[in-house]
Scaffold this active site. Structure first.
Site, PDB file in Angstrom:
ATOM      1  CD  GLU A   1      -2.964  -1.198   0.140  1.00 10.52           C
ATOM      2  OE1 GLU A   1      -2.929  -0.330  -0.747  1.00 10.52           O
ATOM      3  OE2 GLU A   1      -3.772  -2.138   0.161  1.00 10.52           O
TER       4      GLU A   1
ATOM      5  CG  HIS B   1      -4.361  -0.064   5.758  1.00 11.34           C
ATOM      6  ND1 HIS B   1      -5.724   0.144   5.682  1.00 11.34           N
ATOM      7  CD2 HIS B   1      -4.153  -1.292   5.217  1.00 11.34           C
ATOM      8  CE1 HIS B   1      -6.294  -0.903   5.116  1.00 11.34           C
ATOM      9  NE2 HIS B   1      -5.363  -1.803   4.824  1.00 11.34           N
TER      10      HIS B   1
ATOM     11  CG  HIS C   1      -7.536  -5.324   7.388  1.00 12.31           C
ATOM     12  ND1 HIS C   1      -7.034  -6.471   6.830  1.00 12.31           N
ATOM     13  CD2 HIS C   1      -7.143  -4.307   6.571  1.00 12.31           C
ATOM     14  CE1 HIS C   1      -6.356  -6.171   5.718  1.00 12.31           C
ATOM     15  NE2 HIS C   1      -6.394  -4.862   5.556  1.00 12.31           N
TER      16      HIS C   1
ATOM     17  CD  GLU D   1     -13.067  11.701  25.762  1.00 13.29           C
ATOM     18  OE1 GLU D   1     -11.905  11.391  25.496  1.00 13.29           O
ATOM     19  OE2 GLU D   1     -13.385  12.641  26.511  1.00 13.29           O
TER      20      GLU D   1
ATOM     21  CG  HIS E   1      -9.436  -3.005   2.573  1.00  9.23           C
ATOM     22  ND1 HIS E   1      -8.771  -3.236   1.387  1.00  9.23           N
ATOM     23  CD2 HIS E   1      -8.482  -3.090   3.533  1.00  9.23           C
ATOM     24  CE1 HIS E   1      -7.493  -3.474   1.634  1.00  9.23           C
ATOM     25  NE2 HIS E   1      -7.299  -3.371   2.937  1.00  9.23           N
TER      26      HIS E   1
HETATM   27  O1  2HA Z   1      -0.876  -5.350   3.577  1.00  7.84           O
HETATM   28  O2  2HA Z   1      -3.687  -4.636   4.367  1.00  7.84           O
HETATM   29  O3  2HA Z   1      -4.432  -3.490   2.122  1.00  7.84           O
HETATM   30  C1  2HA Z   1      -2.071  -6.000   3.402  1.00  7.84           C
HETATM   31  C2  2HA Z   1      -3.155  -5.034   3.353  1.00  7.84           C
HETATM   32  C3  2HA Z   1      -3.547  -4.537   2.037  1.00  7.84           C
HETATM   33 ZN    ZN Z   2      -5.601  -3.714   4.053  1.00  8.84          ZN
END
Ligand code: 2HA
Ligand code: ZN
Length: 284
Positions: free
Chosen positions: A126, A149, A151, A179, A220
């Protein structure tokens, strides 16, 4: 007497490098929260040159890596990043295999690997979204340093049942915990579902980063940014907590809620300015 160069240090000693330790700790936390299954999630963190030079030989380039596109705006910047296909679960045990410290070359055309990404590993898939997000966030906030990033489970769940209008989504999150409006008065951005890893998703994410520090990828996960790992992670944690509350109550009759007026009072009391057009936005 034998003298050891930083790149010869043992794995345990590598955790003495503050930015490596920070990355190892936060990846471990996120994995334990269940937000980074398998190789899910990625982090990039801008480092000051003097800090890198304190711990690593910045004149020794191990190898160069070609990014998906030239990044002139980030020329000369130092980053610590997670590796592509690497598991957050494993970072603590072997930081050098799962993380890398790199510098964007002076002409912005290459990445110069200074440490880690052992055995030919490459930076996170990413990286386009990370680099484009750094570029946009630095324009609005020179103290910006971190893109995370992951999930986050309830954020993903919520994107299946809530309208994906970013103002309405933000409003719902603000209403979930007192909050929230204080932590993200700028609201959250949302992009359409897109194939991950591409420059297109990077451009869409970065466009949202002009106005928000957090961007949701439907079905995602989430991108959170900040000046420190704590800030970027704390932002994601707060959004995920609100999403969790939403998922807990969504099927229940609501007897009382935080009103728009109370949200406005909160913003006033904490000296934040809520993004315009959200507080009176109609709910689905
Ligand atoms: O690295 O999270 O979006 C794996 C991921 C791709
Ligand atoms: Zn991801």
């Amino acid at each position: 007497m034998t003298t050891f160069k930083p790149h010869q240090l043992s794995c345990t000693r590598k955790l003495d490098i503050p930015f490596v330790r920070e990355m190892a700790q936060i990846t471990q936390h996120m994995w334990r929260f269940g937000w980074d299954e398998r190789n899910g999630g990625n982090i990039s963190y801008i480092l000051d040159e003097h800090l890198v030079a304190e711990h690593l030989d910045i004149h020794h380039v191990i190898r160069t890596i070609k990014p998906a596109f030239p990044v002139h705006e980030l020329a000369g910047r130092y980053f610590i990043v997670t590796g592509s296909g690497k598991y957050f679960k494993n970072v603590v045990a072997d930081p050098e295999a799962n993380l890398g410290v790199l510098r964007v070359s002076k002409d912005g055309e290459h990445l110069e690997l200074l440490w880690g990404l052992k055995d030919g590993a490459v930076p996170t898939s990413e990286l386009p979204s990370h680099f484009m997000s750094h570029i946009e966030r630095l324009k609005v906030d020179p103290s910006h340093r971190v893109v995370i990033h992951n999930h986050a489970t309830n954020v993903i769940a919520m994107t299946f049942i809530h309208e994906l209008d970013e103002n309405k989504f933000t409003k719902t999150l603000w209403e979930m915990c007192t909050e929230c409006i204080v932590v993200f008065p700028d609201g959250i951005g949302i992009i359409p579902w897109m194939v991950p890893g591409s420059s297109e998703i990077g451009r869409a994410t970065a466009a949202q980063m002009k106005d928000h520090r957090a961007v949701i990828w439907p079905h995602h996960g989430i991108f959170g940014t900040g000046s420190t790992i704590d800030e970027a992670f704390g932002l994601i944690e707060t959004i995920e907590k609100a999403a969790q509350i939403y998922m807990l109550i969504v099927h229940q009759p609501i007897r009382q809620r935080i009103t728009d007026e109370e949200l406005a009072d909160l913003a006033k009391a904490f000296g934040v300015t809520p993004r315009e057009g959200i507080l009176n936005a109609k709910q689905p």
